[in-house]
Design an enzyme around this catalytic site. Structure first.
Site, PDB file in Angstrom:
ATOM      1  N   ASP A  83     -25.103 -13.853  30.107  1.00 15.01           N
ATOM      2  CA  ASP A  83     -25.452 -15.108  29.437  1.00 15.01           C
ATOM      3  C   ASP A  83     -25.721 -16.223  30.456  1.00 15.01           C
ATOM      4  OD1 ASP A  83     -25.971 -16.714  27.290  1.00 15.01           O
ATOM      5  OD2 ASP A  83     -23.876 -17.045  26.735  1.00 15.01           O
TER       6      ASP A  83
ATOM      7  N   ASN B 207     -30.841 -12.588  18.463  1.00 14.03           N
ATOM      8  CA  ASN B 207     -31.835 -13.127  19.404  1.00 14.03           C
ATOM      9  C   ASN B 207     -33.263 -13.068  18.858  1.00 14.03           C
ATOM     10  OD1 ASN B 207     -30.057 -11.938  22.374  1.00 14.03           O
ATOM     11  ND2 ASN B 207     -30.007 -13.965  21.427  1.00 14.03           N
TER      12      ASN B 207
HETATM   13  C1  IPE Z   1     -25.478 -12.981  23.580  1.00 17.22           C
HETATM   14  O1  IPE Z   1     -25.951 -14.130  24.179  1.00 17.22           O
HETATM   15  C2  IPE Z   1     -26.513 -11.923  23.580  1.00 17.22           C
HETATM   16  C3  IPE Z   1     -26.979 -11.481  24.889  1.00 17.22           C
HETATM   17  C4  IPE Z   1     -26.456 -11.766  26.046  1.00 17.22           C
HETATM   18  C5  IPE Z   1     -28.105 -10.607  24.860  1.00 17.22           C
HETATM   19  P1  IPE Z   1     -26.431 -15.386  23.322  1.00 17.22           P
HETATM   20  O2  IPE Z   1     -26.734 -16.452  24.287  1.00 17.22           O
HETATM   21  O3  IPE Z   1     -27.517 -14.977  22.400  1.00 17.22           O
HETATM   22  O4  IPE Z   1     -25.130 -15.710  22.484  1.00 17.22           O
HETATM   23  P2  IPE Z   1     -24.774 -16.952  21.555  1.00 17.22           P
HETATM   24  O5  IPE Z   1     -25.729 -16.943  20.420  1.00 17.22           O
HETATM   25  O6  IPE Z   1     -24.886 -18.179  22.385  1.00 17.22           O
HETATM   26  O7  IPE Z   1     -23.367 -16.700  21.127  1.00 17.22           O
HETATM   27  C1  IPE Z   2     -28.857 -14.623  28.116  1.00 21.65           C
HETATM   28  O1  IPE Z   2     -29.201 -15.905  28.488  1.00 21.65           O
HETATM   29  C2  IPE Z   2     -30.051 -13.735  27.879  1.00 21.65           C
HETATM   30  C3  IPE Z   2     -30.313 -13.408  26.475  1.00 21.65           C
HETATM   31  C4  IPE Z   2     -29.606 -13.772  25.450  1.00 21.65           C
HETATM   32  C5  IPE Z   2     -31.470 -12.577  26.220  1.00 21.65           C
HETATM   33  P1  IPE Z   2     -29.581 -17.015  27.423  1.00 21.65           P
HETATM   34  O2  IPE Z   2     -31.035 -16.920  27.161  1.00 21.65           O
HETATM   35  O3  IPE Z   2     -28.720 -16.918  26.231  1.00 21.65           O
HETATM   36  O4  IPE Z   2     -29.277 -18.348  28.218  1.00 21.65           O
HETATM   37  P2  IPE Z   2     -28.542 -19.641  27.678  1.00 21.65           P
HETATM   38  O5  IPE Z   2     -27.240 -19.187  27.080  1.00 21.65           O
HETATM   39  O6  IPE Z   2     -29.435 -20.266  26.671  1.00 21.65           O
HETATM   40  O7  IPE Z   2     -28.339 -20.464  28.898  1.00 21.65           O
HETATM   41 MG    MG Z   3     -26.906 -17.703  25.738  1.00 14.30          MG
END
Ligand code: IPE
Ligand code: IPE
Ligand code: MG
Length: 249
Positions: free
Chosen positions: A21, A69
């Site tokens: 994340d 996502n």
């Molecule tokens: C969780 O990350 C899913 C992945 C790392 C693929 P998100 O960034 O989507 O999670 P939330 O929605 O903030 O909890």
């Molecule tokens: C994790 O990074 C990757 C995926 C969920 C695909 P994020 O895209 O969630 O990055 P933040 O949490 O918005 O910084």
């Molecule tokens: Mg995230």
């Protein structure tokens, strides 16, 4: 990088699950588009996969794309899918070299066709590798997996294949998409968020959780080593008392 000698080689977690994340915030901090963060996150995937294999981790599960996502802007979803195809294509050779087997969990059939095809080829090519399993959670949601498992069990009950008494933890574990994988010993989440986000809910009943503020594109082998060192300081009690657990050591 040499392997961290402070780690106890006999207590390396067998299965590490990661919530990668913070890609978006990493990019924003530099005034760039979110996709830039995802692109840089690929190097972390490579580094951590290599680092885990070097330490003797047997299973590494990476949360790459959750069911939720799909609700992101289309442009970001498309960029993530394109990145996935490109990365798998480019890295299959490295997986072969490092003897790593690629598999997936999640609703892979909802991914774009070219993604599915790339994945199929890489899974097929690496299927006999035995050093470590790299499991990509793609279009994955633990609740979805549990719902599926309940449906499958209900079908089997309906057809008289199982009785009510046969429904136990083992049967449920055996109906999940993780059925061939031992439960995670350690779960790592980067970027300072302290939540599970629909990841491996059933399987992580007794996992150790490690949270770090490091954003995923900055996460490197040394951070993995720190997480494992922290894990090794913990006492896994599984409901027993500390005294009981230390006796068997
Ligand atoms: C969780 O990350 C899913 C992945 C790392 C693929 P998100 O960034 O989507 O999670 P939330 O929605 O903030 O909890
Ligand atoms: C994790 O990074 C990757 C995926 C969920 C695909 P994020 O895209 O969630 O990055 P933040 O949490 O918005 O910084
Ligand atoms: Mg995230």
């Amino acid at each position: 990088m040499p392997i961290d000698t402070t780690l106890d080689k006999n207590r390396i977690p067998r299965h590490i699950a990661v919530i990668m994340d913070g890609n978006g915030r990493w990019a924003k901090k530099q005034g760039k588009f979110r996709v830039f963060g995802h692109q840089h996150g690929v190097q972390s995937v490579k580094d951590i996969t290599e680092g885990a294999a070097e330490l003797g981790v047997e299973y590494l599960t990476l949360y790459a794309f959750s069911t939720e996502n799909w609700n992101r802007p289309k442009i970001e979803v498309n960029a993530l899918m394109t990145l996935l195809v490109k990365t798998i294509k480019r890295e299959t050779e490295t997986l072969m070299k490092n003897q790593i087997r690629l598999t997936t969990i999640g609703q892979v059939d909802t991914l774009p066709k070219d993604c599915q095809e790339e994945l199929r080829q890489a899974i097929e090519a690496t299927k006999d590798n035995t050093r470590m399993a790299l499991i990509l959670a793609l279009s994955y949601s633990a609740k979805w997996d549990i719902v599926n498992s309940v449906k499958e069990i209900a079908q089997r009950y309906k057809h008289g294949e199982i009785a009510l008494e046969d429904i136990d933890e083992e049967l449920i574990s055996g109906s999940l998409s993780t059925r061939t994988i031992p439960d995670p010993d350690l779960m790592i989440r980067t970027s300072g968020e302290h939540r599970i986000s629909n990841y491996l809910l059933w399987e992580m009943a007794y996992s150790e959780f490690y949270f770090t503020d490091v954003l995923w594109p900055d996460f490197r082998k040394e951070h993995l080593h720190e997480a494992i060192a922290n894990y090794q300081q913990r006492e896994r009690r599984f409901g027993k008392t500390g005294e009981q657990v230390s006796e068997v050591k």
